[in-house]
Design an enzyme around this catalytic site. Structure first.
Site, mmCIF file in Angstrom:
data_model
loop_
_atom_site.group_PDB
_atom_site.id
_atom_site.type_symbol
_atom_site.label_atom_id
_atom_site.label_comp_id
_atom_site.label_asym_id
_atom_site.label_seq_id
_atom_site.Cartn_x
_atom_site.Cartn_y
_atom_site.Cartn_z
ATOM 1 N N LEU A 124 -1.824 6.744 -5.296
ATOM 2 C CA LEU A 124 -2.390 7.133 -4.161
ATOM 3 C C LEU A 124 -2.461 8.627 -3.796
ATOM 4 C CD1 LEU A 124 -1.794 3.974 -3.934
ATOM 5 C CD2 LEU A 124 -1.654 4.265 -1.306
ATOM 6 N N ASP A 125 -3.450 9.033 -4.128
ATOM 7 C CA ASP A 125 -3.580 10.660 -4.000
ATOM 8 C C ASP A 125 -4.682 10.944 -3.443
ATOM 9 O OD1 ASP A 125 -2.830 13.322 -4.729
ATOM 10 O OD2 ASP A 125 -4.055 13.291 -6.552
ATOM 11 N N GLY A 126 -5.052 12.026 -2.828
ATOM 12 C CA GLY A 126 -6.156 12.602 -2.410
ATOM 13 C C GLY A 126 -6.446 12.111 -0.828
#
Length: 115
Positions: A12-14
């Site tokens: 879960l990035d960005g």
């Protein structure tokens, strides 16, 4: 529909960058990412995927603003408070992995209960 794929991992990035690119506060990005992760957890079994790993917080995240870290910790706490119904309804098993030492006790207590 089934597949030979049984395990999938999500990083879960960005979420913060997505929110900024849409002129929204970081909290909206994090909430949106959380909602999406929860949605995936409910539909993966339909595709024969038995296991999912979610990388949701890295050691670098501790370097973010106090406001953002506090928000993320509250979001984690809220997840574990609401997890009973969610995990029971969808037959999901939750296991925390990684370095948990810095997590607040209230989160660890709720997480252990859910586990």
């Amino acid at each position: 529909m089934s597949s030979s794929l049984e395990h999938i991992a999500f990083v879960l990035d960005g979420n913060r960058r997505w929110a900024a690119s849409h002129g929204l506060p970081f909290v909206v990005g994090h909430r949106s990412g959380y909602a999406r992760a929860k949605e995936f957890a409910t539909i993966l079994p339909k595709y024969g995927i038995k296991y999912a790993t979610y990388h949701v917080f890295s050691t670098e995240n501790w370097n973010r603003s106090k406001e953002e870290v506090d928000y993320l910790m509250k979001m984690f706490y809220d997840f574990f408070c609401d997890a009973d119904d969610f995990v029971m309804k969808y037959g999901i098993r939750v296991v925390l992995i990684g370095d948990l030492e810095k997590l607040p006790n209230n989160i660890l207590e709720k997480a252990k209960y859910v586990e």
